[in-house]
Design an enzyme around this catalytic site. Structure first.
Site, mmCIF file in Angstrom:
data_model
loop_
_atom_site.group_PDB
_atom_site.id
_atom_site.type_symbol
_atom_site.label_atom_id
_atom_site.label_comp_id
_atom_site.label_asym_id
_atom_site.label_seq_id
_atom_site.Cartn_x
_atom_site.Cartn_y
_atom_site.Cartn_z
ATOM 1 N N GLY B 43 0.853 -1.186 0.000
ATOM 2 C CA GLY B 43 0.000 0.000 0.000
ATOM 3 C C GLY B 43 0.881 1.226 0.000
ATOM 4 O O GLY B 43 2.074 1.139 -0.315
ATOM 5 N N LEU B 44 0.335 2.353 0.370
ATOM 6 C CA LEU B 44 1.147 3.571 0.366
ATOM 7 C C LEU B 44 2.361 3.413 1.255
ATOM 8 O O LEU B 44 3.470 3.788 0.879
ATOM 9 C CB LEU B 44 0.312 4.749 0.840
ATOM 10 C CG LEU B 44 -0.416 5.449 -0.283
ATOM 11 C CD1 LEU B 44 -1.377 6.467 0.283
ATOM 12 C CD2 LEU B 44 0.576 6.111 -1.215
ATOM 13 N N ALA B 45 2.168 2.839 2.427
ATOM 14 C CA ALA B 45 3.290 2.687 3.336
ATOM 15 C C ALA B 45 4.300 1.691 2.766
ATOM 16 O O ALA B 45 5.487 1.995 2.657
ATOM 17 C CB ALA B 45 2.790 2.226 4.707
ATOM 18 N N HIS B 267 -16.715 5.675 10.803
ATOM 19 C CA HIS B 267 -16.868 6.790 9.865
ATOM 20 C C HIS B 267 -18.334 7.204 9.769
ATOM 21 O O HIS B 267 -19.197 6.345 9.630
ATOM 22 C CB HIS B 267 -16.356 6.368 8.486
ATOM 23 C CG HIS B 267 -16.031 7.532 7.607
ATOM 24 N ND1 HIS B 267 -16.995 8.355 7.111
ATOM 25 C CD2 HIS B 267 -14.847 8.014 7.178
ATOM 26 C CE1 HIS B 267 -16.410 9.294 6.387
ATOM 27 N NE2 HIS B 267 -15.116 9.116 6.412
ATOM 28 N N ARG B 331 -14.941 12.965 13.171
ATOM 29 C CA ARG B 331 -15.672 11.727 12.882
ATOM 30 C C ARG B 331 -16.288 11.062 14.093
ATOM 31 O O ARG B 331 -17.406 10.577 14.033
ATOM 32 C CB ARG B 331 -14.715 10.750 12.221
ATOM 33 C CG ARG B 331 -14.328 11.232 10.866
ATOM 34 C CD ARG B 331 -13.367 10.303 10.214
ATOM 35 N NE ARG B 331 -13.064 10.846 8.900
ATOM 36 C CZ ARG B 331 -12.169 10.344 8.078
ATOM 37 N NH1 ARG B 331 -11.470 9.283 8.441
ATOM 38 N NH2 ARG B 331 -11.968 10.886 6.906
ATOM 39 N N GLU B 426 -1.053 2.100 8.506
ATOM 40 C CA GLU B 426 -2.175 1.811 9.396
ATOM 41 C C GLU B 426 -1.880 0.625 10.327
ATOM 42 O O GLU B 426 -2.548 0.448 11.346
ATOM 43 C CB GLU B 426 -3.440 1.560 8.566
ATOM 44 C CG GLU B 426 -4.704 1.663 9.402
ATOM 45 C CD GLU B 426 -5.992 1.538 8.583
ATOM 46 O OE1 GLU B 426 -5.970 1.846 7.370
ATOM 47 O OE2 GLU B 426 -7.006 1.139 9.164
HETATM 48 C C1 LIG Z 1 -12.910 3.571 1.913
HETATM 49 C C2 LIG Z 1 -11.758 4.273 2.564
HETATM 50 C C3 LIG Z 1 -11.517 5.612 2.304
HETATM 51 C C4 LIG Z 1 -10.450 6.264 2.878
HETATM 52 N N1 LIG Z 1 -10.249 7.585 2.604
HETATM 53 C C5 LIG Z 1 -9.182 8.218 3.138
HETATM 54 C C6 LIG Z 1 -8.905 9.574 2.797
HETATM 55 O O1 LIG Z 1 -9.617 10.203 2.026
HETATM 56 N N2 LIG Z 1 -7.808 10.153 3.345
HETATM 57 C C7 LIG Z 1 -6.968 9.478 4.182
HETATM 58 O O2 LIG Z 1 -5.983 10.054 4.627
HETATM 59 N N3 LIG Z 1 -7.206 8.195 4.503
HETATM 60 C C8 LIG Z 1 -8.280 7.546 3.999
HETATM 61 N N4 LIG Z 1 -8.515 6.233 4.324
HETATM 62 C C9 LIG Z 1 -7.555 5.505 5.149
HETATM 63 C C10 LIG Z 1 -6.323 5.138 4.323
HETATM 64 O O3 LIG Z 1 -6.706 4.807 3.017
HETATM 65 C C11 LIG Z 1 -5.574 3.961 4.892
HETATM 66 O O4 LIG Z 1 -5.406 4.094 6.257
HETATM 67 C C12 LIG Z 1 -4.202 3.843 4.269
HETATM 68 O O5 LIG Z 1 -4.290 3.861 2.873
HETATM 69 C C13 LIG Z 1 -3.491 2.610 4.738
HETATM 70 O O6 LIG Z 1 -2.338 2.416 3.986
HETATM 71 P P1 LIG Z 1 -1.375 1.249 4.322
HETATM 72 O O7 LIG Z 1 -0.246 1.320 3.352
HETATM 73 O O8 LIG Z 1 -1.032 1.270 5.756
HETATM 74 O O9 LIG Z 1 -2.200 -0.085 4.103
HETATM 75 P P2 LIG Z 1 -2.955 -0.696 2.824
HETATM 76 O O10 LIG Z 1 -3.054 0.242 1.712
HETATM 77 O O11 LIG Z 1 -4.185 -1.336 3.340
HETATM 78 O O12 LIG Z 1 -1.965 -1.828 2.348
HETATM 79 C C14 LIG Z 1 -1.845 -3.057 2.996
HETATM 80 C C15 LIG Z 1 -0.936 -3.945 2.190
HETATM 81 O O13 LIG Z 1 -0.571 -5.062 2.956
HETATM 82 C C16 LIG Z 1 -0.760 -6.244 2.218
HETATM 83 N N5 LIG Z 1 -1.009 -7.296 3.201
HETATM 84 C C17 LIG Z 1 -1.857 -7.279 4.251
HETATM 85 N N6 LIG Z 1 -1.740 -8.420 4.965
HETATM 86 C C18 LIG Z 1 -0.809 -9.161 4.329
HETATM 87 C C19 LIG Z 1 -0.234 -10.431 4.586
HETATM 88 N N7 LIG Z 1 -0.574 -11.162 5.639
HETATM 89 N N8 LIG Z 1 0.678 -10.901 3.707
HETATM 90 C C20 LIG Z 1 1.054 -10.167 2.619
HETATM 91 N N9 LIG Z 1 0.566 -8.952 2.371
HETATM 92 C C21 LIG Z 1 -0.348 -8.462 3.210
HETATM 93 C C22 LIG Z 1 -1.879 -5.956 1.275
HETATM 94 O O14 LIG Z 1 -1.807 -6.817 0.176
HETATM 95 C C23 LIG Z 1 -1.567 -4.514 0.916
HETATM 96 O O15 LIG Z 1 -0.583 -4.486 -0.092
HETATM 97 C C24 LIG Z 1 -9.596 5.568 3.757
HETATM 98 C C25 LIG Z 1 -9.832 4.233 4.038
HETATM 99 C C26 LIG Z 1 -10.925 3.589 3.476
HETATM 100 C C27 LIG Z 1 -11.189 2.189 3.884
#
Ligand SMILES: Cc1cc2nc3c(=O)[nH]c(=O)nc-3n(C[C@H](O)[C@H](O)[C@H](O)COP(=O)(O)OP(=O)(O)OC[C@H]3O[C@@H](n4cnc5c(N)ncnc54)[C@H](O)[C@@H]3O)c2cc1C
Ligand code: SF4
Ligand code: FES
Lengths: 248, 638
Positions: B43-45, B267, B331, B426
């Site tokens: 994901g982004l992180a 939310h 929220r 997250e």
């Molecule tokens: C509908 C929605 C709308 C949102 N809108 C906003 C917004 O407008 N502004 C804002 O700031 N935030 C928003 N958020 C929150 C934000 O999108 C997320 O908190 C953020 O994108 C999380 O990014 P991340 O990289 O931590 O995780 P994610 O993008 O969830 O990435 C997780 C990654 O981990 C991988 N993964 C997970 N478990 C495993 C495993 N066991 N083995 C291998 N791979 C695994 C997945 O495949 C994925 O690649 C929103 C969230 C939702 C649900």
């Protein structure tokens, strides 16, 4: 609702697949099509059968992971909609719904309705990026981009990589996908610098991946959930020609 | 008792991060090439981290369970990303953003982390712009902003209704560049099922190839978890179906402390549930609250259509209760206020579980075209799903489980309590405290991956650069592989009478009822015993068809649910332990006479970090929060 399903079942890429019939009662019309398959799958589990494999993740029409050929149309009966956004109210009581995977040489079948779209990733790896390193960026407002140009970049960038354009195309062309990626970056001053090289190598990769050539039939534009216009392809072709001339 | 060292650098708040960087250890480029880092998540992180670490010269193995890294759940974020650029001269600054975030989180997060979040926000926008994110622009070419829930300045940047998608595509394209350069090995459709810890250090992971079922070990010098949020524990949530807590839960069981598990953001603007068969809830972007007005009919038995109800018979309850923030109240406050009205019988819609979000006045004031420009895609999505034209009548919205503020406890370097194990995005508990402000999550996930981790991980790696990484033949890897296999075999052999979804619905119902928008002691105790029952039943009665050596989505679901059932217990424990109300954690016993949350700083100004002892035993370790620069105040939005 009562619905008859005719669903493509195939163990994996090595085996041959075939359609199987399922009758399902108790569907409500607010369910999405994918929820109806979930419902069917729960029944199959209880009967000791394997579930029907299909791809999905967000179920919000944005991740691009879902994609089923429904009654002969990519993503189902509506124009410009993903499969997860098709609801059962779009079908009639007692109707037979035929579900099959995307059919394209470049998208091998993984199982049942799931295909492998990693060819798209490989196209991106060949230049679908801006080579800026982390931490070296100038102040964002130091390079102005007029709203109109920014909007055009966004129109192209909207592609979600679902593959419907390929699936619906009689040539299995990936032109709409590749064009949107190329044009997105070409509309931005930051991306334009590498445009010619990018265009040539991405188009080349698209050909290597066994996608067909575009013959401007236009089906892709109708099925594309992001309503990406076929004019993107014309623009890519133009850029490609220029890039070739420039390379000489 | 374990001690937690937050590693926050000494010195002035404004200088901590610079000082940290100035003092952090460096690794020479020739040595970086020899180091291997595992990043779970794209994901982004995860994608940001993998691309940047590769750019720095490390070799990276990156994993995701989707078919392409570009589909990680970050893709779904619509609304926007915050940055304090003060382009509008409306009084924004790093300090104000820091303050808003700290206050928004109800003073349950670390000052130094939150300050750094605000500080790194401005360069992040520059960074994404340079990578080709088509942010919205004004006619003259400068970036455009809007405001979001919980703040009064315009600091949110956006790319139509696809902000998350566009940021992720940028990160994914950087990742792709590094895949092509052979600096990143990308493993798609791979799920991490176990963490391997040897001599107190994270040394690798065990994965399952979701297509072939192959179980495999991967070793590395350090492991980074970027696996996103776990709100699918509620089953119905705004999260993608695959989102899960498995990776962080496995790490927790291996020694990583879990912080604030019960802080879940609900939310306020999702589409209401319409039936039991539903698999998820759809979010309508919060940005709609900039122009939409929220109301319910004053009369409980109102039968008329929304548009036929006269003004004086409508209750604009947010504007009434929180006059200075109105529809932009944060929220937690907006969700709870909606729940309060719905519980009081004023809910609307077929199941009376929704409230109205009305654009009538905005259309009158700004014209329909402006509203179309601002929210057109959201309106058409709404129509697609519900069949209703929201230009003509108000939308129906309802609160839904959305974001997990809780996650693995991390220090200032984003390292967990296991050496060499990092958690970003997250998946960690960090900057949002007890409540996240809108548009701060994309920001946090991105800076964690792009800016912070690549600067802090060297500090650890520099010390172990000469150490040999244990090979995957090491007994600990083999043991973990065997455990994973045994776990899968056990699941497949139960052959009971109930489906995985059946159990997930049961778990979701109880969690939503007792551990969501508001909690009380009795309910939580009941939930704990109920979850134990569901878990017992699950391990006796679940039925998973098919086998392990194939693409088996039922098995994937079952494995994730098994972990959710354990995590849910800890969530309830955590909610039960905290005898106060703060942010998303509203304990009914602790509220003022007018229904506002009552925080107790005297006794609860700490982060709850839980240590795993056994399946239902956890030990609380406290990280006391010290506020040097800001005095915690009562969070009022009135
Ligand atoms: C509908 C929605 C709308 C949102 N809108 C906003 C917004 O407008 N502004 C804002 O700031 N935030 C928003 N958020 C929150 C934000 O999108 C997320 O908190 C953020 O994108 C999380 O990014 P991340 O990289 O931590 O995780 P994610 O993008 O969830 O990435 C997780 C990654 O981990 C991988 N993964 C997970 N478990 C495993 C495993 N066991 N083995 C291998 N791979 C695994 C997945 O495949 C994925 O690649 C929103 C969230 C939702 C649900
Ligand atoms: S161009 Fe449209 S149809 Fe093709 S992959 Fe992109 S979004 Fe899907
Ligand atoms: S499941 Fe994400 S677009 Fe359909």
């Amino acid at each position: 609702m009562k619905i008859n399903f005719k669903i493509w079942r195939q163990e994996n890429i090595q085996t041959k697949g075939a359609f199987r019939d399922y009758q399902l009662d108790g569907i409500n019309e607010d369910m999405s099509l994918l929820e109806a398959i979930d419902f069917l799958n729960e029944k199959l589990v209880l009967q000791g059968e394997k579930v029907i494999a299909f791809d999905y993740d967000c179920r919000e029409g944005i991740c691009g992971q879902c994609g089923i050929f429904v009654n002969g149309r990519a993503h189902g009966p509506h124009d410009n909609v993903t499969t997860c956004q098709v609801h059962m109210r779009s079908f009639k009581e007692g109707e037979t719904i035929v579900l099959e995977p995307w059919r394209a040489k470049a998208f091998p079948i993984v199982k049942d309705l799931v295909v492998d779209r990693s060819a798209f990733d490989r196209i991106i790896q060949k230049g679908g990026f801006i080579s800026a390193g982390t931490g070296s960026a100038p102040e964002a407002n130091s390079i102005l981009i007029g709203k109109k140009e920014a909007d055009k970049a966004m129109d192209a960038a909207a592609c979600i990589g679902c593959g419907a354009c390929v699936a619906t195309c009689k040539n299995s062309s990936a032109s709409l996908f590749t064009a949107s990626k190329i044009n997105h970056l070409d509309h931005l001053p930051q991306g334009r610098i590498e445009s010619y090289d990018r265009t040539i190598s991405m188009v080349k990769q698209m050909e290597l991946e066994d996608f067909g050539a575009c013959s401007f039939t236009g089906g892709c534009e109708i099925e594309c959930p992001q309503s990406i216009s076929i004019s993107q392809i014309a623009r890519m072709n133009n850029l490609f020609m220029k890039a070739l001339l420039k390379k000489e | 008792m374990d001690q937690l060292n937050s590693k926050v650098p000494q010195g002035k708040l404004e200088e901590k991060w610079d000082k940290y960087q100035a003092n952090a250890k460096l690794i020479n480029p020739a040595n970086k090439r020899k180091l291997n880092i595992i990043v779970v998540g794209s994901g982004l992180a995860g994608a940001g981290a993998a691309a940047t670490l590769a750019e720095l010269g490390y070799h990276v193995d990156c994993f995701c369970f989707q078919d392409s890294p570009r589909r990680a759940h970050s893709v779904a974020a619509q609304g926007g990303i915050n940055a304090s650029k003060n382009y509008r001269h409306d009084g924004d600054s790093v300090w104000r953003m820091f303050y808003d975030t700290l206050k928004g989180g109800d003073f349950r997060s670390r000052e130094a982390n939150v300050y750094r979040l605000a500080q790194l926000s401005a360069p992040l926008i520059d960074h994404f712009t340079a990578q080709g994110v088509p942010f919205a622009r004004e006619y003259g070419g400068v970036l455009s902003n809007r405001s979001f829930g919980g703040v009064q300045v315009e600091r949110t940047f956006y790319a139509r209704g696809q902000t998350g998608q566009q940021l992720l595509v940028a990160a994914y394209s950087q990742l792709s560049k590094m895949v092509e350069a052979k600096k990143v090995s990308m493993y798609t459709r791979h799920e991490m099922l176990e963490l391997v810890v040897i001599d107190g250090k994270a040394r690798g992971i065990i994965t399952r190839n979701l297509v072939t079922g192959e179980i495999r070990a991967h070793n590395a010098h350090a492991v980074v978890l970027a696996t996103g949020g776990y709100s699918r524990v509620f089953r119905l949530s705004t999260l993608a179906i695959g989102c899960n807590g498995s990776a962080i839960w496995k790490a927790h069981k291996k020694g990583a402390f879990f912080a604030a598990p019960s802080f879940t953001q609900i939310h306020p603007t999702a589409l209401p549930q319409s039936s039991e068969s539903q698999s998820k809830l759809t979010l309508m972007s919060e940005s709609l609250r900039n122009d939409g007005r929220i109301w319910v009919p004053k009369n409980k038995d109102e039968k008329r259509k929304a548009n036929e109800i006269p003004e004086d018979q409508r209750d604009y309850y947010l504007e009434r209760r929180y006059p200075s923030y109105g529809n932009l109240a944060p929220r937690d406050i907006s969700s709870r206020a909606a729940k309060e009205r719905i519980d009081a019988g004023h809910g609307v819609g077929p199941l009376k579980n929704a409230v109205y979000l009305d654009f009538k006045d905005a259309i009158k004031r700004l014209g329909i075209q402006t509203i179309k420009d601002r929210y057109g895609n959201l309106f058409s999505m709404y129509k697609k799903i519900t069949g209703i034209d929201a230009y003509q009548e108000p939308m129906l919205i309802s609160p839904a489980a959305h974001f997990s503020m809780g996650g693995l406890w991390v220090d200032y370097e984003l390292m967990t309590t296991i050496n060499g194990l990092y958690a970003i995005g997250e998946a960690n508990y960090s900057d949002h405290g007890a409540n996240r402000l809108g548009a701060n999550s994309l920001l946090q996930a991105s800076i964690d991956g792009y800016f912070i981790l690549p600067n802090t991980i060297n500090n650890y790696l520099a010390d172990i650069v000469k150490e040999e990484v244990p090979s995957i033949d090491h007994p600990e890897f083999q043991k973990s592989i065997n455990e994973v296999r045994a776990h899968i075999d056990r699941l497949l052999s139960i052959d009971g009478k109930k489906t995985v979804d059946h159990f997930h619905r049961e778990l979701g119902n109880i969690m939503w009822k007792e551990c969501a928008m508001s909690r009380n002691q009795e309910g939580l105790i009941h939930a704990i015993s109920k979850i134990k029952d569901i878990k017992k039943d699950f391990w006796k009665e679940v039925k998973v068809t098919g086998h392990d050596k194939e693409f088996n989505q039922e098995l994937e679901k079952a494995l994730r649910l098994a972990d959710f059932l354990e995590l849910a217990l800890l969530m309830c424990e955590d909610a039960l332990q905290r005898n106060e109300s703060c942010g998303a954690h509203f304990r009914e016993e602790y509220q003022s006479s007018d229904g506002e949350a009552q925080r107790n700083d005297e006794d609860y100004s700490y982060v709850s970090a839980w240590k795993y002892l056994s399946e239902d035993k956890f030990e609380l370790v406290r990280e006391q929060l010290i506020f040097e620069y800001v005095k915690p105040t009562v969070r009022s939005y009135k």
